[in-house]
Motif scaffolding. Structure first.
Motif, PDB file in Angstrom:
ATOM      1  N   LYS A  11       0.841  -1.198   0.000  1.00  7.41           N
ATOM      2  CA  LYS A  11       0.000   0.000   0.000  1.00  7.41           C
ATOM      3  C   LYS A  11       0.881   1.256   0.000  1.00  7.41           C
ATOM      4  N   ASP A  12       2.062   1.135   0.612  1.00  9.49           N
ATOM      5  CA  ASP A  12       2.967   2.286   0.666  1.00  9.49           C
ATOM      6  C   ASP A  12       3.668   2.518  -0.664  1.00  9.49           C
ATOM      7  N   SER A  13       4.135   1.434  -1.278  1.00  3.78           N
ATOM      8  CA  SER A  13       4.806   1.549  -2.577  1.00  3.78           C
ATOM      9  C   SER A  13       5.106   0.157  -3.115  1.00  3.78           C
ATOM     10  N   PRO A  14       5.273   0.044  -4.432  1.00  3.45           N
ATOM     11  CA  PRO A  14       5.676  -1.240  -4.996  1.00  3.45           C
ATOM     12  C   PRO A  14       7.064  -1.621  -4.471  1.00  3.45           C
ATOM     13  N   MET A  15       7.291  -2.910  -4.318  1.00  2.00           N
ATOM     14  CA  MET A  15       8.622  -3.353  -3.880  1.00  2.00           C
ATOM     15  C   MET A  15       8.841  -4.808  -4.238  1.00  2.00           C
ATOM     16  N   HIS A  16      10.089  -5.226  -4.117  1.00  4.73           N
ATOM     17  CA  HIS A  16      10.444  -6.604  -4.430  1.00  4.73           C
ATOM     18  C   HIS A  16      10.519  -7.431  -3.156  1.00  4.73           C
ATOM     19  N   GLY A  17      10.548  -8.734  -3.329  1.00  3.98           N
ATOM     20  CA  GLY A  17      10.514  -9.667  -2.208  1.00  3.98           C
ATOM     21  C   GLY A  17      11.636  -9.487  -1.214  1.00  3.98           C
ATOM     22  N   TYR A  18      12.836  -9.167  -1.693  1.00  4.82           N
ATOM     23  CA  TYR A  18      13.972  -9.001  -0.781  1.00  4.82           C
ATOM     24  C   TYR A  18      13.703  -7.855   0.195  1.00  4.82           C
ATOM     25  N   LEU A  19      13.187  -6.760  -0.309  1.00  2.00           N
ATOM     26  CA  LEU A  19      12.890  -5.610   0.551  1.00  2.00           C
ATOM     27  C   LEU A  19      11.753  -5.945   1.521  1.00  2.00           C
ATOM     28  N   LEU A  20      10.739  -6.665   1.033  1.00  3.72           N
ATOM     29  CA  LEU A  20       9.664  -7.095   1.931  1.00  3.72           C
ATOM     30  C   LEU A  20      10.230  -7.934   3.076  1.00  3.72           C
ATOM     31  N   HIS A  21      11.142  -8.824   2.765  1.00  3.38           N
ATOM     32  CA  HIS A  21      11.758  -9.687   3.787  1.00  3.38           C
ATOM     33  C   HIS A  21      12.514  -8.851   4.809  1.00  3.38           C
ATOM     34  N   GLN A  22      13.274  -7.868   4.332  1.00  4.29           N
ATOM     35  CA  GLN A  22      14.033  -6.992   5.240  1.00  4.29           C
ATOM     36  C   GLN A  22      13.105  -6.231   6.183  1.00  4.29           C
ATOM     37  N   ILE A  23      12.059  -5.651   5.646  1.00  6.73           N
ATOM     38  CA  ILE A  23      11.140  -4.852   6.467  1.00  6.73           C
ATOM     39  C   ILE A  23      10.405  -5.743   7.459  1.00  6.73           C
ATOM     40  N   LEU A  24       9.987  -6.920   7.037  1.00  9.59           N
ATOM     41  CA  LEU A  24       9.312  -7.846   7.946  1.00  9.59           C
ATOM     42  C   LEU A  24      10.234  -8.232   9.090  1.00  9.59           C
ATOM     43  N   SER A  25      11.503  -8.506   8.790  1.00  3.11           N
ATOM     44  CA  SER A  25      12.463  -8.857   9.838  1.00  3.11           C
ATOM     45  C   SER A  25      12.635  -7.708  10.827  1.00  3.11           C
ATOM     46  N   GLN A  26      12.640  -6.478  10.321  1.00  2.00           N
ATOM     47  CA  GLN A  26      12.759  -5.313  11.210  1.00  2.00           C
ATOM     48  C   GLN A  26      11.512  -5.132  12.050  1.00  2.00           C
ATOM     49  N   THR A  27      10.352  -5.415  11.470  1.00  5.70           N
ATOM     50  CA  THR A  27       9.087  -5.255  12.190  1.00  5.70           C
ATOM     51  C   THR A  27       8.949  -6.280  13.309  1.00  5.70           C
ATOM     52  N   LEU A  28       9.297  -7.535  13.026  1.00  8.12           N
ATOM     53  CA  LEU A  28       9.132  -8.600  14.012  1.00  8.12           C
ATOM     54  C   LEU A  28      10.295  -8.681  14.994  1.00  8.12           C
ATOM     55  N   GLY A  29      11.428  -8.091  14.658  1.00  7.57           N
ATOM     56  CA  GLY A  29      12.573  -8.098  15.560  1.00  7.57           C
ATOM     57  C   GLY A  29      13.629  -9.097  15.126  1.00  7.57           C
ATOM     58  N   PRO A  30      14.835  -8.915  15.655  1.00  4.26           N
ATOM     59  CA  PRO A  30      15.975  -9.710  15.191  1.00  4.26           C
ATOM     60  C   PRO A  30      15.908 -11.192  15.530  1.00  4.26           C
ATOM     61  N   LEU A  31      15.142 -11.566  16.498  1.00  2.00           N
ATOM     62  CA  LEU A  31      15.083 -12.975  16.890  1.00  2.00           C
ATOM     63  C   LEU A  31      13.951 -13.738  16.222  1.00  2.00           C
ATOM     64  N   ARG A  32      13.106 -13.041  15.504  1.00  2.22           N
ATOM     65  CA  ARG A  32      11.955 -13.675  14.858  1.00  2.22           C
ATOM     66  C   ARG A  32      12.148 -13.584  13.353  1.00  2.22           C
ATOM     67  N   GLN A  33      12.862 -14.534  12.800  1.00  3.14           N
ATOM     68  CA  GLN A  33      13.150 -14.527  11.375  1.00  3.14           C
ATOM     69  C   GLN A  33      12.135 -15.364  10.606  1.00  3.14           C
ATOM     70  N   VAL A  34      11.796 -14.894   9.427  1.00  3.02           N
ATOM     71  CA  VAL A  34      10.862 -15.584   8.547  1.00  3.02           C
ATOM     72  C   VAL A  34      11.667 -16.154   7.391  1.00  3.02           C
ATOM     73  N   SER A  35      11.408 -17.404   7.048  1.00  2.34           N
ATOM     74  CA  SER A  35      12.169 -18.024   5.962  1.00  2.34           C
ATOM     75  C   SER A  35      11.770 -17.409   4.623  1.00  2.34           C
ATOM     76  N   TRP A  36      12.707 -17.425   3.712  1.00  2.00           N
ATOM     77  CA  TRP A  36      12.441 -16.936   2.364  1.00  2.00           C
ATOM     78  C   TRP A  36      11.334 -17.762   1.721  1.00  2.00           C
ATOM     79  N   GLY A  37      11.372 -19.068   1.937  1.00  2.00           N
ATOM     80  CA  GLY A  37      10.366 -19.952   1.347  1.00  2.00           C
ATOM     81  C   GLY A  37       8.963 -19.587   1.795  1.00  2.00           C
ATOM     82  N   THR A  38       8.811 -19.295   3.068  1.00  2.00           N
ATOM     83  CA  THR A  38       7.501 -18.903   3.592  1.00  2.00           C
ATOM     84  C   THR A  38       7.038 -17.612   2.943  1.00  2.00           C
TER      85      THR A  38
END
Length: 179
Positions: A11-38
């Motif tokens: 909703k904020d802007s178009p982006m690619h998967g790598y950037l989505l992964h980075q922002i999600l990791s920052q949102t959830l915190g350093p200890l809660r990592q989401v796999s690329w596959g997920t």
């Protein structure tokens, strides 16, 4: 949960998967990592459902392949608001889901923000009550050794202290928004 995050970010802007992964990791915190596959399987499903779409991209990734950049569709926008309005289920994902909803407050009305904070407060009150009840059970349980009992109670006190701090924070937020 990841659907809401991806739709909210797009909703904020178009982006690619790598950037989505980075922002999600920052949102959830350093200890809660989401796999690329997920993450990529959720992106693929959202694209299949017509909630997001790829847009042409001229730049290349570091591996020389064109990056897949996604944008939200009108159907995706409607789905974002449907997901954000869904009440919290009281489970292990509630904390992460609250963080994601909180990070998307700039897309929500004042009333919707208050509703999310109030729902989260109810979740925390239920959690605090459960911790207190569990502590009472531990105090009385004959199956727990006297050597172990104070340490279990210490863990429960630790969890309750964190829960109470979150409740105080939510009350402060609600108080600011109500005034």
């Amino acid at each position: 949960m990841y659907e809401l995050f991806i739709l909210g970010e797009l909703k904020d802007s178009p982006m690619h998967g790598y950037l989505l992964h980075q922002i999600l990791s920052q949102t959830l915190g350093p200890l809660r990592q989401v796999s690329w596959g997920t993450l990529y399987s959720v992106i693929a499903r959202l694209e299949e459902e017509g909630l997001i779409q790829q847009i042409p991209q001229l730049g290349e990734s570091s591996r020389g392949k064109p990056r897949k950049v996604y944008q939200i569709t009108a159907a995706g926008d409607a789905e974002f608001y449907r997901l954000v309005r869904r009440p919290f289920e009281h489970n292990q994902e509630t904390e992460d889901l609250f963080r994601i909803k909180l990070s998307k407050f700039h897309h929500l009305s004042h009333d919707m923000q208050l509703e999310i904070l109030r729902q989260y407060k109810v979740f925390l009150e239920v959690e605090a009550g459960g911790l207190e009840a569990h502590a009472e059970h531990v105090r009385k349980a004959s199956s727990i050794s006297e050597a172990e009992r104070p340490h279990i109670l210490n863990v429960l006190d630790y969890e309750l202290t964190i829960c109470e701090a979150k409740l105080a924070w939510v009350d402060t937020c609600i108080g600011r928004m109500d005034s």
